[in-house]
Design an enzyme around this catalytic site. Structure first.
Site, PDB file in Angstrom:
ATOM      1  N   LYS A   1      -0.651 -29.361  15.804  1.00  0.00           N
ATOM      2  CA  LYS A   1      -1.999 -28.967  16.213  1.00  0.00           C
ATOM      3  C   LYS A   1      -2.823 -28.381  15.058  1.00  0.00           C
ATOM      4  CE  LYS A   1      -0.720 -28.151  21.035  1.00  0.00           C
ATOM      5  NZ  LYS A   1      -0.728 -27.148  22.128  1.00  0.00           N
TER       6      LYS A   1
ATOM      7  N   PHE B   1      -8.877 -23.471  31.646  1.00  0.00           N
ATOM      8  CA  PHE B   1      -8.736 -23.455  30.187  1.00  0.00           C
ATOM      9  C   PHE B   1      -9.097 -24.784  29.528  1.00  0.00           C
ATOM     10  CE2 PHE B   1      -4.521 -24.599  31.868  1.00  0.00           C
ATOM     11  CZ  PHE B   1      -4.256 -25.767  31.167  1.00  0.00           C
TER      12      PHE B   1
ATOM     13  N   ARG C   1      11.718 -30.611  22.400  1.00  0.00           N
ATOM     14  CA  ARG C   1      11.277 -29.449  23.176  1.00  0.00           C
ATOM     15  C   ARG C   1      12.085 -28.201  22.791  1.00  0.00           C
ATOM     16  NH1 ARG C   1       7.338 -30.369  26.178  1.00  0.00           N
ATOM     17  NH2 ARG C   1       7.595 -28.562  27.515  1.00  0.00           N
TER      18      ARG C   1
ATOM     19  N   THR D   1       6.275 -22.314  25.217  1.00  0.00           N
ATOM     20  CA  THR D   1       4.837 -22.504  25.007  1.00  0.00           C
ATOM     21  C   THR D   1       4.192 -21.251  24.429  1.00  0.00           C
ATOM     22  OG1 THR D   1       4.778 -24.078  26.837  1.00  0.00           O
ATOM     23  CG2 THR D   1       2.679 -23.132  26.159  1.00  0.00           C
TER      24      THR D   1
ATOM     25  N   ARG E   1       7.478 -22.764  17.293  1.00  0.00           N
ATOM     26  CA  ARG E   1       6.422 -21.871  17.790  1.00  0.00           C
ATOM     27  C   ARG E   1       6.677 -20.417  17.401  1.00  0.00           C
ATOM     28  NH1 ARG E   1       5.897 -25.259  23.305  1.00  0.00           N
ATOM     29  NH2 ARG E   1       4.125 -26.577  22.686  1.00  0.00           N
TER      30      ARG E   1
ATOM     31  N   ASN F   1      -0.642 -22.857  19.561  1.00  0.00           N
ATOM     32  CA  ASN F   1       0.820 -22.775  19.550  1.00  0.00           C
ATOM     33  C   ASN F   1       1.502 -23.861  18.714  1.00  0.00           C
ATOM     34  OD1 ASN F   1       0.503 -24.927  21.293  1.00  0.00           O
ATOM     35  ND2 ASN F   1       1.562 -23.979  23.013  1.00  0.00           N
TER      36      ASN F   1
ATOM     37  N   HIS G   1       2.651 -29.850  20.135  1.00  0.00           N
ATOM     38  CA  HIS G   1       2.757 -30.397  21.489  1.00  0.00           C
ATOM     39  C   HIS G   1       3.890 -31.402  21.463  1.00  0.00           C
ATOM     40  CE1 HIS G   1       1.752 -32.657  25.170  1.00  0.00           C
ATOM     41  NE2 HIS G   1       2.033 -33.718  24.433  1.00  0.00           N
TER      42      HIS G   1
END
EC number: 2.7.4.6
Length: 141
Positions: free
Chosen positions: A11, A59, A87, A93, A104, A114, A117
């Site tokens: 991100k 959001f 994951r 998250t 993260r 964070n 994804h």
């Protein structure tokens, strides 16, 4: 275990911190191979389409604004149990709840910014990969 493909986004917050290589190294060190990758600036329409399932949530506007705030790296990762492995590498998250040593925990700023994804199912992986990559853009290594 079967070889799977999963989709990953590094991100804007992580791209801005110049940790693309560090994150990709974690994928590779865990046995995942990058079989497609693009650095791109998402348009508002691309971000809205990708996150359409969240469009009714409060959001959504902030999510779209964040995801279009700077470049991202979209990737297809391949390997044994790739979805679960990715994951696990990402962590929770909310980075405050993420286990030490996860992406993260180490690179994320907040629950919103964070760092990464990752697809949460085979169906999501197929949909998300197809959203950003033509079949001819995904290789096998």
């Amino acid at each position: 275990m079967a070889v799977q493909r999963t989709f990953s986004i590094i991100k804007p917050d992580a791209v801005a911190k110049n940790v693309i290589g560090k994150i990709t190294t974690r994928f590779e060190d865990a046995g995942l191979r990058v079989v497609a990758s693009k650095l791109k600036q998402l348009s508002k329409a691309e971000a809205e389409g990708f996150y359409a399932e969240h469009s009714a949530r409060g959001f959504f506007g902030e999510l779209v604004a964040f995801m279009t705030s700077g470049p991202v790296v979209v990737q297809v990762l391949e390997g044994e149990n790739a979805i679960a492995r990715n994951r696990e590498l990402m962590g929770a998250t909310n980075p405050k709840e993420a286990a030490p040593g996860t992406i993260r925990a180490d690179f994320a700023e907040s629950i919103d910014a964070n760092a990464v994804h990752g697809s949460d199912s085979e169906a999501a992986a197929a949909r998300e990969i197809a959203y950003f990559f033509a079949a001819t853009e995904v290789t096998t290594r």
